[in-house]
Design an enzyme around this catalytic site. Structure first.
Site, PDB file in Angstrom:
ATOM      1  N   ARG A   1       0.948  -1.224   0.264  1.00 11.83           N
ATOM      2  CA  ARG A   1       0.098   0.003  -0.096  1.00 11.83           C
ATOM      3  C   ARG A   1       0.979   1.151   0.080  1.00 11.83           C
ATOM      4  O   ARG A   1       0.553   2.026  -0.608  1.00 11.83           O
ATOM      5  CB  ARG A   1      -0.998  -0.020   1.360  1.00 11.83           C
TER       6      ARG A   1
ATOM      7  N   CYS B   1      -1.052   5.664   9.109  1.00 20.19           N
ATOM      8  CA  CYS B   1      -1.499   4.525   8.478  1.00 20.19           C
ATOM      9  C   CYS B   1      -2.521   4.622   7.506  1.00 20.19           C
ATOM     10  O   CYS B   1      -2.523   5.695   6.931  1.00 20.19           O
ATOM     11  CB  CYS B   1      -1.994   3.437   9.758  1.00 20.19           C
TER      12      CYS B   1
END
Length: 276
Positions: free
Chosen positions: A172, A231
Site C-alpha cells: 500500500r 497508517c
C-alpha cells in the site's frame, strides 16, 4: 509505567486489591462486528467498546476513523467504569490495533495508567465470561494533549524535517494496491514501516531491544526528537506509536492518516519503494 501487560500479570492484578478496569475492543478492518464475539465470551468484568462508533467520529473529510468528540469519549469511558485513579487494561482479539487505538485515546486525553494486554485475548488462559457487567460510573474527565498529535500539514512538515513512518503494508505504501482509499501511494518523504513487523507470530510485541534496533534502522535513534506515524485511518498507526513507546520513543500520531490525506486532491502523492 509500561504500556503493555502480560496475561499472567493481568491475572494477578485482577485478583488483587486494585483490579484494573477491563475494556474489550475486538475489531478487525472489514471484518464482522466485535460485539457477537464479546457476547460469546470475554474476560470477566470486561466492558465492550465499539471502535467504529465509540473510538471514532463519523467518517468524512477527516478520514475513515477521525477522533471522537472529547466529551462523547469521556461519556463512553465513564460508562465503562473508568476513573482518573483506576488502572485500565484494554485488549482485542490479538492483532492489537484496536486495543492500541483505545490506549492512545486514553493517553491522549490524560489517563495516567492504561496498558494493552500483550497478545490480546488469545494470550489469556483464564476463564471467560458471558455476563454483561454494569460497572459503577467512573469519573474520568478527558483533557486532550497527553500525547502528540499531527494534522495533515504537520505530517507533511515532519516528513521533510523529521521522521514520518508509514505503518501500512509495504504494497500500500508503494501504491501497488489500494483496496480502501481513493488513491494508492504515500506521503512524500515518509518511510515504510509496517506495524506488523513489530510483533511476533503470536501477536505479542517484540522485546524492547529488538524494537529499538528496528526503529533505529528506520531512522529513530536516541537523538531523534521528531518522530510521527500514520497508517490508513489512525488505527494501526496507534499500534506503531505503542511499539515506539516500548522502544523508548514518544511519537506523534497523524490520526486522519492516509484516508484523510488521499481524499484531498491538492495533497501530493508519492509511489514506489522506499528510496532509502
Amino acid at each position: 509505567m509500561t504500556a503493555i501487560i502480560s496475561a499472567a500479570q493481568l491475572a494477578g492484578e485482577s485478583a488483587g486489591p486494585r483490579p484494573p478496569v477491563l475494556l474489550d475492543v475486538r475489531w478487525s478492518l472489514g471484518g464482522p462486528p466485535g460485539r457477537p464475539a464479546y457476547d460469546a465470551g470475554h474476560l470477566p468484568g470486561a466492558v465492550y467498546i465499539d471502535l467504529d462508533t465509540e473510538l471514532a467520529g463519523p467518517a468524512g473529510a477527516g478520514g475513515r476513523h477521525p477522533l471522537p468528540g472529547v466529551a462523547a469519549f469521556g461519556t463512553v469511558m465513564r460508562r465503562a467504569g473508568v476513573s482518573a485513579d483506576t488502572p485500565v487494561v484494554v485488549y482485542d482479539g490479538g492483532q492489537g490495533w484496536a486495543a492500541a487505538r483505545a490506549w492512545w485515546l486514553l493517553r491522549w486525553t490524560g489517563h495516567p495508567d492504561v496498558r494493552v494486554l500483550d497478545g490480546g485475548l488469545a494470550a489469556w488462559t483464564g476463564p471467560l465470561s458471558t455476563d454483561t457487567p454494569s460497572p459503577a460510573e467512573g469519573d474520568f474527565a478527558p483533557v486532550p494533549g497527553g500525547m502528540p498529535l499531527l494534522d495533515a500539514d504537520g505530517a507533511a512538515a515532519l516528513a521533510d524535517e523529521g521522521l514520518l513512518l508509514d505503518a501500512r503494508a509495504a504494497e500500500r505504501y508503494r501504491g501497488d494496491v489500494e483496496p480502501i482509499d481513493r488513491v494508492g501511494g504515500h506521503i512524500p518523504g515518509a518511510v515504510s514501516a509496517p506495524t506488523t513487523e513489530n510483533v511476533a507470530e503470536d501477536g505479542r510485541f517484540l522485546p524492547a531491544d529488538r524494537l529499538t534496533a528496528r526503529f533505529a534502522a528506520l531512522g529513530a535513534t536516541e537523538e531523534s526528537e521528531n518522530v510521527g506515524v500514520y497508517c490508513g485511518s489512525g488505527v494501526s498507526g496507534a499500534h506503531e506509536v505503542l511499539a515506539l513507546e516500548i522502544a523508548g520513543h514518544r511519537a506523534a500520531l497523524y490520526a486522519g492518516s492516509w484516508s484523510e490525506w488521499s481524499s484531498d486532491e491538492s495533497r501530493p502523492v508519492a509511489t514506489g519503494p522506499d528510496p532509502r
